[in-house]
Design an enzyme around this catalytic site. Structure first.
Site, PDB file in Angstrom:
ATOM      1  N   CYS A   1       0.820  -1.195   0.000  1.00  0.00           N
ATOM      2  CA  CYS A   1       0.000   0.000   0.000  1.00  0.00           C
ATOM      3  C   CYS A   1       0.862   1.256   0.000  1.00  0.00           C
ATOM      4  O   CYS A   1       2.092   1.183  -0.039  1.00  0.00           O
ATOM      5  CB  CYS A   1      -0.901   0.022   1.249  1.00  0.00           C
ATOM      6  SG  CYS A   1      -1.872  -1.493   1.458  1.00  0.00           S
TER       7      CYS A   1
ATOM      8  N   ARG B   1      -4.813   1.378  -0.783  1.00  0.00           N
ATOM      9  CA  ARG B   1      -4.687  -0.061  -0.579  1.00  0.00           C
ATOM     10  C   ARG B   1      -4.507  -0.842  -1.869  1.00  0.00           C
ATOM     11  O   ARG B   1      -5.236  -0.623  -2.846  1.00  0.00           O
ATOM     12  CB  ARG B   1      -5.918  -0.604   0.159  1.00  0.00           C
ATOM     13  CG  ARG B   1      -5.793  -2.092   0.496  1.00  0.00           C
ATOM     14  CD  ARG B   1      -7.054  -2.658   1.114  1.00  0.00           C
ATOM     15  NE  ARG B   1      -6.864  -4.079   1.417  1.00  0.00           N
ATOM     16  CZ  ARG B   1      -7.846  -4.945   1.666  1.00  0.00           C
ATOM     17  NH1 ARG B   1      -9.100  -4.534   1.660  1.00  0.00           N
ATOM     18  NH2 ARG B   1      -7.566  -6.215   1.927  1.00  0.00           N
TER      19      ARG B   1
ATOM     20  N   ILE C   1      -4.275  -7.722  -1.024  1.00  0.00           N
ATOM     21  CA  ILE C   1      -3.530  -8.972  -1.193  1.00  0.00           C
ATOM     22  C   ILE C   1      -4.139 -10.088  -0.337  1.00  0.00           C
ATOM     23  O   ILE C   1      -4.414 -11.173  -0.811  1.00  0.00           O
ATOM     24  CB  ILE C   1      -2.041  -8.789  -0.794  1.00  0.00           C
ATOM     25  CG1 ILE C   1      -1.388  -7.678  -1.642  1.00  0.00           C
ATOM     26  CG2 ILE C   1      -1.284 -10.105  -0.953  1.00  0.00           C
ATOM     27  CD1 ILE C   1      -1.278  -7.967  -3.103  1.00  0.00           C
ATOM     28  N   LEU C   2      -4.340  -9.802   0.955  1.00  0.00           N
ATOM     29  CA  LEU C   2      -4.959 -10.750   1.888  1.00  0.00           C
ATOM     30  C   LEU C   2      -6.304 -10.200   2.342  1.00  0.00           C
ATOM     31  O   LEU C   2      -6.392  -9.047   2.744  1.00  0.00           O
ATOM     32  CB  LEU C   2      -4.052 -10.974   3.103  1.00  0.00           C
ATOM     33  CG  LEU C   2      -2.706 -11.666   2.829  1.00  0.00           C
ATOM     34  CD1 LEU C   2      -1.815 -11.574   4.054  1.00  0.00           C
ATOM     35  CD2 LEU C   2      -2.918 -13.118   2.431  1.00  0.00           C
TER      36      LEU C   2
ATOM     37  N   GLY D   1       2.816  -3.115   3.556  1.00  0.00           N
ATOM     38  CA  GLY D   1       3.679  -4.288   3.633  1.00  0.00           C
ATOM     39  C   GLY D   1       2.898  -5.576   3.746  1.00  0.00           C
ATOM     40  O   GLY D   1       1.700  -5.637   3.467  1.00  0.00           O
TER      41      GLY D   1
ATOM     42  N   ASP E   1      -3.755  -9.617   7.597  1.00  0.00           N
ATOM     43  CA  ASP E   1      -2.616  -9.416   8.494  1.00  0.00           C
ATOM     44  C   ASP E   1      -2.728  -8.079   9.217  1.00  0.00           C
ATOM     45  O   ASP E   1      -2.176  -7.903  10.306  1.00  0.00           O
ATOM     46  CB  ASP E   1      -1.296  -9.528   7.730  1.00  0.00           C
ATOM     47  CG  ASP E   1      -1.176  -8.547   6.568  1.00  0.00           C
ATOM     48  OD1 ASP E   1      -2.214  -8.076   6.073  1.00  0.00           O
ATOM     49  OD2 ASP E   1      -0.042  -8.280   6.132  1.00  0.00           O
TER      50      ASP E   1
ATOM     51  N   ILE F   1      13.035 -10.907 -18.589  1.00  0.00           N
ATOM     52  CA  ILE F   1      13.161  -9.862 -19.594  1.00  0.00           C
ATOM     53  C   ILE F   1      14.514 -10.019 -20.281  1.00  0.00           C
ATOM     54  O   ILE F   1      15.489 -10.454 -19.668  1.00  0.00           O
ATOM     55  CB  ILE F   1      13.030  -8.467 -18.942  1.00  0.00           C
ATOM     56  CG1 ILE F   1      12.773  -7.392 -19.995  1.00  0.00           C
ATOM     57  CG2 ILE F   1      14.201  -8.131 -18.072  1.00  0.00           C
ATOM     58  CD1 ILE F   1      12.280  -6.093 -19.396  1.00  0.00           C
TER      59      ILE F   1
ATOM     60  N   SER G   1      11.080 -12.375  -5.533  1.00  0.00           N
ATOM     61  CA  SER G   1      12.304 -11.960  -6.206  1.00  0.00           C
ATOM     62  C   SER G   1      13.512 -12.417  -5.398  1.00  0.00           C
ATOM     63  O   SER G   1      13.403 -12.779  -4.225  1.00  0.00           O
ATOM     64  CB  SER G   1      12.303 -10.435  -6.372  1.00  0.00           C
ATOM     65  OG  SER G   1      13.384 -10.002  -7.161  1.00  0.00           O
ATOM     66  N   GLY G   2      14.694 -12.382  -6.028  1.00  0.00           N
ATOM     67  CA  GLY G   2      15.896 -12.951  -5.421  1.00  0.00           C
ATOM     68  C   GLY G   2      16.814 -11.969  -4.732  1.00  0.00           C
ATOM     69  O   GLY G   2      17.954 -12.324  -4.415  1.00  0.00           O
TER      70      GLY G   2
END
Length: 630
Positions: A2, A48, A51-52, A75, A104, A294, A367-368
């Site tokens: 958010c 907002r 997501i949950l 978050g 959450d 990509i 992501s890494g």
């Protein structure tokens, strides 16, 4: 994920109209819902991204069950169900706690209501949280341990304002916009503005692992987590035990971060870090995993083939986007607005492009980020070891002189690493020269007299916080560890995580980073360097785990990174940026750097010294940002 914004003032310093502008500036971070709360002191605004629990009941601002507290937050907390269950179990039999949502957000707010500010130590996730105590008239703000989610603030001793992005605060005329000369110097040295500074003197970044308490006439900052306190005197050296423990932690982290009520995917580069995250996700997910990569038409920079190979092997639903300068040019202009202050990491452009691609299919991606810093993935760490050699230290100036005279650009560039005047600042020097940015010595010539500042900032950056834990815990750190800890403190937080947050949120995509689960970070910090770098091989232990899922032969290639061919584009398609922003009129108009130095850089670049491209890019970004402030 958010966008949050707000203020605290008893002076009527800010208005509801200010709050509406601040919040609207963050609309891209949360297109699904909008909410406000205000009284005679506080103002909260929230955008907002659902997501949950996608219901309206989970919208924010959210009020606690006892109606004492109100919260906005940005978050994800991955262990929210455990926290909710703990609160329920600890509730009184005659006053059972019943949660109204499956979000959450509610778990966070009730945890604060039950445990106070110490609740933050229970959280596993990425977050920037603002909670207002309506009874005590106190405001609390919290930022996650690693600094994955951003939080900016302004405080003049009486009036306080905060937001998820700098642009939200920069809209307010009440906040001074005086430039920060030290931030400009650090930007030209590092390519980003390191915490706690911003480009404006009046606006600060709340540091990772910290929370704040704001009252009528005071603001206090507390540190609830720091890296030194997690360092143990003895490192983990047993390979088998380390592999089992790290595997368990990675699986747990990925499993946590797959929780979502919307579709998810993974940014897959085909490298070690993202491939291992993908392998775990495929193993854990009950649905087919989406992966995104990509590539570039300029084949030397196109690694999409490697991602495709891994995706095919693991059986993901793979989405590939091949781009050229035509796709990138519009984003050069947008970068300035998206990042709010000078930011030179040009890999933000492909990150924006892949985020745009991902949004067509998912709302959450893994992501890494973090794997390189935690497990010695960068060339910086080899350079730290080389330059620490006593003989090299003694001969660094003549070595640099010899390399500089070579006709080969690789050696000319390499000479810069040996050209330092203060070994105490070697960590930022190594980073700066590996990125092709300005060294301290170069900055002394480049910056005009009015922007010459002492090296206190750079010295502070290089000290990080290593001396104290080393003395207390009697642990010796290798130079590779010190360089990696420098990156965790600054490069990871202020460049990589900033890049990903702004790029993905620009398209309302939430990016999660499993390697930065604080349990993995704490484990990696206490892992023997010999299990990270062995026989010249970087990320040794991660590779050993990955090769249980994907053939080793897939990764026998030189590390490329998520880069674009900026040196080629500045010679051709983006040449206009040099002409428009590095001409004499523009340089002298702002008076930050000396034009004769800039002119010399341009001449050398066009004469064939292509390794100077990032120095020019820094200057383009700076002056393009300045031009946009009118």
């Amino acid at each position: 994920m958010c966008g949050i914004s707000g203020y605290y003032s008893r002076q009527n310093f800010f208005s509801k109209e200010d709050l509406a502008k601040m919040t609207e500036a963050l609309a891209h971070r949360g297109p699904d819902a909008e909410g406000y709360f205000s009284d005679d002191i506080i103002g909260f605004g929230h955008k907002r991204l659902s997501i949950l629990d996608l219901s309206e009941a989970a919208n924010q601002p959210m009020h606690s069950h006892n109606n004492r507290y109100v919260m906005i937050y940005n978050g994800e907390i991955y262990n929210y169900q455990e926290i909710s269950n703990e609160i329920k179990m600890n509730s009184l039999p005659n006053e059972p706690v019943k949660f109204d949502t499956s979000s959450d957000s509610e778990a966070i707010l009730e945890a604060f209501s039950n445990y106070g500010p110490a609740f933050v130590e229970k959280l596993n996730g990425m977050f920037a949280i603002a909670i207002y105590d309506k009874q005590a008239k106190e405001l609390f703000l919290f930022r996650d341990r690693i600094g994955i989610k951003p939080l900016f603030y302004y405080w003049d001793g009486k009036n306080f304002a905060f937001a998820s992005e700098l642009k939200s605060l920069a809209l307010l005329k009440q906040i001074p916009h005086d430039l920060n000369p030290a931030a400009i110097r650090d930007f030209l040295h590092l390519g980003y503005v390191p915490t706690p500074a911003t480009i404006y003197k009046a606006v600060i970044k709340l540091d990772a692992g910290c929370y704040m308490k704001v009252t009528e006439d005071s603001m206090q900052t507390y540190r609830y987590w720091n890296l030194p306190s997690k360092l143990q005197p003895d490192v983990i050296e047993d390979k088998k035990m380390a592999m089992v423990k790290l595997s368990d932690l990675l699986i747990s982290s990925v499993q946590y971060q797959l929780k979502s009520d919307v579709p998810f995917g993974i940014f897959l580069s085909g490298g070690i870090d993202s491939s291992l995250v993908t392998a775990h996700a495929v193993e854990l997910s009950s649905v087919k995993v989406n992966t995104f990569s990509i590539g570039f038409e300029e084949s030397r920079f196109d690694e999409s083939q490697y991602a495709r190979k891994v995706a095919n092997y693991l059986g993901t639903s793979h989405h590939e986007f091949i781009v050229s300068y035509k796709d990138a040019i519009p984003l050069v202009d947008r970068m300035i607005n998206i990042y709010d202050e000078p930011f030179a990491d040009s890999s933000a452009i492909p990150t924006m492009l892949v985020s745009k691609l991902a949004k067509q299919h998912v709302t959450v991606v893994l992501s890494g980020e973090g794997g390189d810093e935690l497990f010695f993935g960068y060339g910086y760490y080899r350079w730290a070891r080389r330059l620490n050699n006593p003989m090299v230290k003694f001969l660094h100036k003549p070595i640099g002189y010899v390399l500089k005279k070579s006709p080969d650009n690789r050696y000319k560039r390499g000479a810069k690493l040996f050209e330092y005047s203060n070994f105490k600042n070697i960590r930022s020097h190594i980073f700066s020269q590996e990125q092709y940015y300005f060294s301290e010595d170069e900055l002394a010539l480049l910056l005009s007299d009015s922007y010459q500042v002492n090296d206190a900032g750079i010295s502070h950056i290089n000290r990080t916080l290593l001396a104290t834990p080393a003395e207390i815990k009697n642990r010796e750190f290798s130079v590779m560890e010190k360089q990696a800890i420098f990156d965790i403190y600054f490069y990871l937080k202020d460049d990589l995580l900033t890049k990903v947050d702004r790029a993905s949120m620009q398209y309302a995509v939430e990016t999660r980073v499993p390697y930065l689960d604080h349990r993995i970070v704490e484990f990696a910090l206490n892992l023997s360097p010999k299990l990270k770098f062995k026989s010249g091989e970087t990320k040794y232990i991660l590779k050993q785990i990955l090769y249980q899922y994907v053939p080793e032969s897939f990764f026998k290639r030189k590390k490329q990174g998520f880069s674009i061919p900026m040196n080629l584009w500045l010679l051709n398609e983006l040449r206009y940026l040099i002409d428009d922003y590095l001409n004499k009129n523009i340089i002298e108009q702002y008076g930050i750097v000396n034009y004769d130095v800039v002119e010399r850089l341009k001449s050398e670049f066009f004469a064939g010294r292509n390794y100077l491209y990032n120095r020019l890019w820094l200057l383009i970004v700076l002056h393009k940002w300045l031009a946009g402030q009118k």
